[in-house]
Design an enzyme around this catalytic site. Structure first.
Site, PDB file in Angstrom:
ATOM      1  N   LYS A 164      11.574  34.709   8.728  1.00  0.00           N
ATOM      2  CA  LYS A 164      11.909  34.447   7.092  1.00  0.00           C
ATOM      3  C   LYS A 164      11.223  35.759   6.162  1.00  0.00           C
ATOM      4  O   LYS A 164      11.651  35.962   5.282  1.00  0.00           O
ATOM      5  CB  LYS A 164      11.589  32.804   6.177  1.00  0.00           C
ATOM      6  CG  LYS A 164      12.254  32.315   6.687  1.00  0.00           C
ATOM      7  CD  LYS A 164      12.760  31.045   5.240  1.00  0.00           C
ATOM      8  CE  LYS A 164      13.750  30.407   5.635  1.00  0.00           C
ATOM      9  NZ  LYS A 164      13.751  28.548   4.970  1.00  0.00           N
ATOM     10  N   LYS A 209      20.539  29.829  14.008  1.00  0.00           N
ATOM     11  CA  LYS A 209      21.036  28.340  13.528  1.00  0.00           C
ATOM     12  C   LYS A 209      22.335  28.494  12.836  1.00  0.00           C
ATOM     13  O   LYS A 209      21.979  29.931  11.253  1.00  0.00           O
ATOM     14  CB  LYS A 209      19.963  27.645  13.521  1.00  0.00           C
ATOM     15  CG  LYS A 209      19.260  27.917  12.489  1.00  0.00           C
ATOM     16  CD  LYS A 209      18.184  27.082  11.931  1.00  0.00           C
ATOM     17  CE  LYS A 209      17.905  26.599  10.304  1.00  0.00           C
ATOM     18  NZ  LYS A 209      18.360  26.501   9.415  1.00  0.00           N
ATOM     19  N   LYS A 261      21.683  27.964   5.583  1.00  0.00           N
ATOM     20  CA  LYS A 261      22.207  27.904   3.379  1.00  0.00           C
ATOM     21  C   LYS A 261      21.990  29.268   3.100  1.00  0.00           C
ATOM     22  O   LYS A 261      22.302  30.280   2.398  1.00  0.00           O
ATOM     23  CB  LYS A 261      21.125  27.165   2.826  1.00  0.00           C
ATOM     24  CG  LYS A 261      21.494  25.539   2.483  1.00  0.00           C
ATOM     25  CD  LYS A 261      20.918  25.179   1.824  1.00  0.00           C
ATOM     26  CE  LYS A 261      20.032  24.116   2.445  1.00  0.00           C
ATOM     27  NZ  LYS A 261      18.702  24.530   2.212  1.00  0.00           N
TER      28      LYS A 261
HETATM   29  P1  ATP Z   1      17.598  28.022   4.460  1.00  0.00           P
HETATM   30  O1  ATP Z   1      17.916  28.548   4.912  1.00  0.00           O
HETATM   31  O2  ATP Z   1      17.324  27.743   2.769  1.00  0.00           O
HETATM   32  O3  ATP Z   1      16.481  27.651   5.189  1.00  0.00           O
HETATM   33  P2  ATP Z   1      18.908  25.088   5.915  1.00  0.00           P
HETATM   34  O4  ATP Z   1      19.932  25.847   6.196  1.00  0.00           O
HETATM   35  O5  ATP Z   1      17.653  25.700   6.779  1.00  0.00           O
HETATM   36  O6  ATP Z   1      18.078  26.387   4.924  1.00  0.00           O
HETATM   37  P3  ATP Z   1      16.925  23.205   4.805  1.00  0.00           P
HETATM   38  O7  ATP Z   1      17.108  22.802   3.763  1.00  0.00           O
HETATM   39  O8  ATP Z   1      15.320  24.677   5.048  1.00  0.00           O
HETATM   40  O9  ATP Z   1      18.602  24.050   5.079  1.00  0.00           O
HETATM   41  O10 ATP Z   1      16.484  22.641   5.948  1.00  0.00           O
HETATM   42  C1  ATP Z   1      17.356  20.941   4.916  1.00  0.00           C
HETATM   43  C2  ATP Z   1      17.924  20.086   6.735  1.00  0.00           C
HETATM   44  O11 ATP Z   1      18.462  20.504   8.012  1.00  0.00           O
HETATM   45  C3  ATP Z   1      16.532  20.247   8.030  1.00  0.00           C
HETATM   46  O12 ATP Z   1      15.833  18.566   8.488  1.00  0.00           O
HETATM   47  C4  ATP Z   1      16.654  21.273   8.149  1.00  0.00           C
HETATM   48  O13 ATP Z   1      15.935  20.542  10.017  1.00  0.00           O
HETATM   49  C5  ATP Z   1      17.951  20.838   8.844  1.00  0.00           C
HETATM   50  N1  ATP Z   1      19.610  21.923   9.429  1.00  0.00           N
HETATM   51  C6  ATP Z   1      19.263  23.006   8.491  1.00  0.00           C
HETATM   52  N2  ATP Z   1      19.960  24.013   9.683  1.00  0.00           N
HETATM   53  C7  ATP Z   1      20.505  23.014  10.582  1.00  0.00           C
HETATM   54  C8  ATP Z   1      21.390  23.422  11.801  1.00  0.00           C
HETATM   55  N3  ATP Z   1      21.510  24.613  11.930  1.00  0.00           N
HETATM   56  N4  ATP Z   1      21.457  22.636  12.081  1.00  0.00           N
HETATM   57  C9  ATP Z   1      21.254  21.068  11.735  1.00  0.00           C
HETATM   58  N5  ATP Z   1      19.608  20.801  11.139  1.00  0.00           N
HETATM   59  C10 ATP Z   1      19.767  21.660  10.279  1.00  0.00           C
HETATM   60 MG    MG Z   2      15.377  25.500   6.518  1.00  0.00          MG
END
Ligand code: ATP
Ligand code: MG
Length: 330
Positions: free
Chosen positions: A115, A197, A200
């Protein structure tokens, strides 16, 4: 017999995508019955990456995320569902735990490295301390299990280490939490860069399918998803794009990977994409409809948030008092 406790949270950094849903949220909904569940919107965490965005955007993201998780199936009469910033003990415990975490161990966190590369103009101390706030989130409720995607595994290890260290230094205080990850869907990859991965915060809108995407958008994104050369449908390290689509199919259909390969044995990539689109649309359409209905229920949502925070506070306060006492704070 007392139910075991579960804690998990999601950041309001944007709309939820199918990775969040399959890796975490779908699992949360299933656990509500069997466990004493706490689920949070991790709004304090999202400040680590929101330097340049408007306060009104964060406010609406928090509200929308709350509605979306209810639409996905969280039930406030079965679980405690709240916003992290509504329970002051999260930040208070985080401060104490900061002092029981070594700089060297926090520095090893790969999410901080990723990040801070992505947001090189905003490498703030909050981003560095993020996993310690996450440890506070979990330990405050004495969670036994933390249902998350695999990307959060390293952070959970840190929470376990902090809990063990504190327990040894004082006396048993925290449960040492275990990871709970789904067999399929624990890591969904980007549709455009299948070695990364799905996230968001990805700037490429085609890299993810959001739960708010309409049916045509879902179909278009799957159609455009990067696949690999060849025409055989199989799981393979050499075919990350195709393997990702198969995993998404498995996770939504709840079929085993072998069964899914069997189903598509003689299909083309295009046929797989068509079937997958139909499956995803069928799952997401009712969630989206419910989400749109809930967004109009502003008073109801506000009440749920307040009641959730009150319930969470009740537990959090007891743990924080215990911790303050153990370390010698008056
Ligand atoms: P950001 O990019 O803002 O970190 P993010 O998509 O990683 O957003 P988070 O809010 O950090 O989302 O994570 C929320 C939940 O979703 C956590 O339990 C995380 O492990 C899960 N998660 C995030 N991305 C994935 C993915 N690509 N596949 C499976 N689980 C995921
Ligand atoms: Mg995340």
């Amino acid at each position: 017999m007392d139910k075991k406790t579960v804690f998990s949270a999601i950041q309001p950094t944007g709309s939820i995508h199918i990775g969040n849903y399959l890796g975490a949220v779908k699992n949360w909904c299933k656990l509500q019955d069997e466990y004493n569940c706490y689920f949070a919107i991790a709004d304090l965490h999202s400040l680590t990456t929101s330097l340049n965005s408007a306060a009104s955007l964060l406010r609406s993201n928090i509200f929308d995320m709350y509605c979306m998780l209810l639409a996905c199936g969280l039930n406030t009469s079965q679980c405690t569902f709240f916003c992290q910033s509504g329970v002051v003990q999260h930040s208070q415990l985080a401060w104490v735990l900061n002092c029981y975490t070594q700089y060297g161990e926090a520095k090893r966190m790969t999410q901080f490295k990723d990040k801070s590369q992505k947001n090189s103009d905003n490498v703030n101390v909050g981003l560095f301390a993020y996993p310690i706030l996450q440890a506070a989130d979990i330990l405050l409720y004495n969670a036994h299990y933390v249902p998350i995607g695999i990307d959060q595994k390293q952070h959970l290890e840190l929470s376990r280490n902090i809990a063990e260290r504190f327990n040894q230094r004082y006396s048993p205080t925290f449960n040492v939490p275990d990871l709970l990850i789904p067999k399929v869907g624990a890591k969904i990859f980007s549709l455009t860069e299948p070695l990364q991965k799905m996230s968001k915060s990805d700037e490429n809108l085609n890299s993810y399918i959001l739960l708010t995407d309409d049916n045509d958008t879902i179909v278009r994104k799957i159609k455009r998803a990067v696949t690999d050369s060849g025409d055989r449908i199989e799981y393979s390290k050499d075919k990350p794009g195709l393997s990702n689509l198969l995993s998404i199919y498995c996770a939504f259909s709840e079929c085993s990977p072998a069964k899914v390969v069997d189903i598509f044995e003689s299909a083309s990539y295009a046929q797989l994409k068509e079937e997958l689109s139909a499956l995803v649309v069928a799952h997401l359409e009712p969630i989206r409809t419910e989400y749109q209905r809930l967004k109009l229920e502003k008073t109801f949502i506000k009440r749920c948030m307040e009641e959730g925070a009150d319930k969470a506070c009740h537990t959090a306060k007891k743990m924080l008092d215990k911790v303050y006492k153990k370390v010698g704070l008056m």
